[in-house]
Design an enzyme around this catalytic site. Structure first.
Site, PDB file in Angstrom:
ATOM      1  N   SER A  54      -8.427  96.074 -29.837  1.00  0.00           N
ATOM      2  CA  SER A  54      -7.290  95.512 -30.832  1.00  0.00           C
ATOM      3  C   SER A  54      -6.988  94.147 -30.546  1.00  0.00           C
ATOM      4  O   SER A  54      -6.970  93.668 -29.462  1.00  0.00           O
ATOM      5  CB  SER A  54      -5.942  96.523 -30.868  1.00  0.00           C
ATOM      6  OG  SER A  54      -6.219  97.795 -31.057  1.00  0.00           O
ATOM      7  N   GLY A  75      25.318  86.221 -34.299  1.00  0.00           N
ATOM      8  CA  GLY A  75      24.408  85.331 -34.720  1.00  0.00           C
ATOM      9  C   GLY A  75      23.211  86.110 -35.397  1.00  0.00           C
ATOM     10  O   GLY A  75      22.546  86.905 -34.694  1.00  0.00           O
ATOM     11  N   LEU A  76      22.873  85.698 -36.690  1.00  0.00           N
ATOM     12  CA  LEU A  76      22.103  86.571 -37.386  1.00  0.00           C
ATOM     13  C   LEU A  76      21.069  85.794 -38.099  1.00  0.00           C
ATOM     14  O   LEU A  76      20.536  86.140 -39.098  1.00  0.00           O
ATOM     15  CB  LEU A  76      22.709  87.545 -38.398  1.00  0.00           C
ATOM     16  CG  LEU A  76      23.780  88.409 -37.702  1.00  0.00           C
ATOM     17  CD1 LEU A  76      24.739  89.248 -38.945  1.00  0.00           C
ATOM     18  CD2 LEU A  76      23.300  89.525 -36.817  1.00  0.00           C
ATOM     19  N   GLU A 125      -2.261  98.316 -27.999  1.00  0.00           N
ATOM     20  CA  GLU A 125      -1.488  98.789 -29.040  1.00  0.00           C
ATOM     21  C   GLU A 125      -1.697 100.128 -29.168  1.00  0.00           C
ATOM     22  O   GLU A 125      -2.850 100.607 -29.515  1.00  0.00           O
ATOM     23  CB  GLU A 125      -1.286  97.828 -30.010  1.00  0.00           C
ATOM     24  CG  GLU A 125      -2.499  97.522 -31.064  1.00  0.00           C
ATOM     25  CD  GLU A 125      -2.768  98.830 -31.982  1.00  0.00           C
ATOM     26  OE1 GLU A 125      -2.047  99.252 -32.341  1.00  0.00           O
ATOM     27  OE2 GLU A 125      -4.165  98.645 -32.430  1.00  0.00           O
ATOM     28  N   PRO A 126      -0.745 101.010 -29.489  1.00  0.00           N
ATOM     29  CA  PRO A 126      -0.975 102.385 -29.879  1.00  0.00           C
ATOM     30  C   PRO A 126      -1.256 102.733 -31.427  1.00  0.00           C
ATOM     31  O   PRO A 126      -1.661 103.970 -31.509  1.00  0.00           O
ATOM     32  CB  PRO A 126       0.079 103.161 -29.166  1.00  0.00           C
ATOM     33  CG  PRO A 126       1.298 102.084 -29.518  1.00  0.00           C
ATOM     34  CD  PRO A 126       0.706 100.584 -29.361  1.00  0.00           C
ATOM     35  N   CYS A 169      -6.734  96.717 -40.909  1.00  0.00           N
ATOM     36  CA  CYS A 169      -6.745  95.049 -41.283  1.00  0.00           C
ATOM     37  C   CYS A 169      -7.655  94.487 -40.485  1.00  0.00           C
ATOM     38  O   CYS A 169      -7.923  93.323 -40.858  1.00  0.00           O
ATOM     39  CB  CYS A 169      -5.165  94.821 -41.101  1.00  0.00           C
ATOM     40  SG  CYS A 169      -4.459  95.269 -39.753  1.00  0.00           S
TER      41      CYS A 169
END
Length: 429
Positions: free
Chosen positions: A109, A189-190, A114-115, A50
């Site tokens: 990246s 809390g969601l 990041e892997p 991307c």
């Protein structure tokens, strides 16, 4: 032969342009095959994510290779070569090697370090290799880059540094409780924050997760989605659930605390840790028993800031390893043309050993199978020790001036064809 890369990436192009320059997974096979048929291209592989579309290739001439890669991209994406020239980042030789090392390690990246990109490079390489569009050089380079990236991510665990307050809170719980397989965490809390915490917590191996929300239906729906480890409880059972848990994460938008320290009487609670993501805070922390560890947003923000400093230091250390990896590949590439010489030295020596071994067996026919095996093993060991020095010197000679003259002399000493050292300088596609 030269290694080259052509990159269309997020650093040069906005997403509105980049999204038009992507190879789908299904297109990569055909694209690699077409690129392989272009003039000047000896080896190739295509990486498309991307954030970047890149071609890595081995070419016979830099200027023609660069042109035909750009022409291929222009034809595939139905744009002009001038547009590709304007958009593309291009490098060759050591710059191309360094670029692949940095890309594979995540140093290029959008989220540095990041892997995920490592897996994408592996997939790109395996696709090209299985098609046969890579060869000796790209095979070695891709394997070097993958091995290098794995080592860096093992040494510098950048991806494990939490970047959000929820991730940081979960990391503190994991650090404090160690083995989570028999541990119980409560998430109250969601909303956006709490739901994200639940998503992460569900993958960490907790023995039990209890979730509560003022709208109970949402808690029930999420519990059904995540399966048996997650169960919903009524909001009015928050204090009971918290006392029975090992850790509590609070992420409500309440204007006043939903729990207070008196809820957790010393000796009557199992609770060891409280992570308070609420602003205003969800807990009156002043009254908490001393044995309960408490983190609020300010505590977590300080940890995140330290993580960012640690990450920056790790990234610098990872980047500092790239030049040595590039040099190692460069040495390997320089030594490619002596492979036939080394192979012939080894085979010639083994032929001598076999002749002597066969002669010995004729003179000592009474030797049993075990004795023959021991003798054969030791003869091979002697030969390997004897040619170790010459092979090392041949490799050293390959890096010096007048290499062809020196290697021809070595071939003459060993009774080998003097043009052996020139065989790998030619390349058949």
């Amino acid at each position: 032969m030269f290694v080259i890369y052509v990159s269309l990436n997020y650093q040069q192009l906005p997403i509105t342009t980049r999204e038009q320059l992507v190879f789908s997974k299904e297109e990569l096979t055909r694209a690699n095959e077409l690129l392989s048929g272009e003039k000047s291209i000896l080896e190739n592989m295509i990486l498309s994510t991307c954030n970047r579309t890149e071609v890595y290739a081995v070419v016979d001439q830099i200027h023609t290779g660069r042109y035909y890669i750009k022409r291929f991209l222009a034809n595939w994406f139905h744009v002009s070569i001038d547009q590709i020239t304007k958009w593309a980042e291009i490098g060759f030789k050591q710059d191309a090697v360094a670029h692949l090392m940095r890309v594979t390690t995540g140093l290029e990246s959008l989220i540095v370090g990041e892997p995920q990109i490592l897996g994408q490079v592996k997939d790109a390489f395996f696709t090209a290799r299985d098609l046969g569009t890579t060869g000796v050089i790209l095979n070695h380079l891709a394997k070097d880059a993958i091995t290098f990236a794995k080592k860096q991510h093992t040494t510098y665990r950048v991806s494990e540094l939490a970047k959000t307050s929820g991730q940081t809170g979960l990391h503190q719980i994991k650090t404090g409780l160690q083995d989570l397989s028999d541990k119980h965490v409560v998430i109250a809390g969601l909303g956006d924050v709490g739901s994200h915490v639940l998503k992460n917590a569900s993958t960490m191996g907790f023995g039990e997760i209890t979730i509560l929300n003022r709208t109970n239906e949402k808690a029930v729906q999420l519990a059904d989605h995540y399966g048996t480890t997650v169960r919903a409880a009524d909001w009015d059972k928050l204090a009971v659930a918290a006392n029975a848990a090992d850790a509590v994460i609070l992420a409500t938008s309440a204007k006043t605390p939903v729990l207070n320290g008196h809820t957790f009487a010393s000796g009557d609670t199992n609770l060891k840790m409280v992570v308070d993501l609420g602003v205003p805070r969800n807990v009156h922390s002043e009254d908490l028993p001393v044995e309960i560890t408490y983190f609020d947003i300010d505590h977590l923000t300080a940890i995140i800031s330290e993580n960012q400093r640690a990450k920056a230091d790790m990234i610098d250390q990872m980047a500092a390893q790239v030049p040595a990896a590039v040099d190692a590949f460069d040495v390997w590439e320089q030594q490619l043309h002596v492979v036939p010489v080394i192979k012939e030295i080894r085979e010639s020596a083994m032929d001598v050993a076999k002749t002597a071994y066969d002669s010995l067996l004729r003179k000592l026919p009474e030797l049993d199978a075990h004795q023959r095996k021991v003798i054969s093993k030791h003869m091979k060991s002697i030969i390997n020790q004897m040619i170790l020095g010459p092979i090392k010197e041949v490799k050293e000679l390959s890096l010096q001036d007048d290499t062809d003259v020196d290697l021809a002399f070595v071939c003459q000493i060993f009774g080998l064809p003097t043009d052996l050292a020139k065989q790998e300088r030619t390349y058949e596609k």
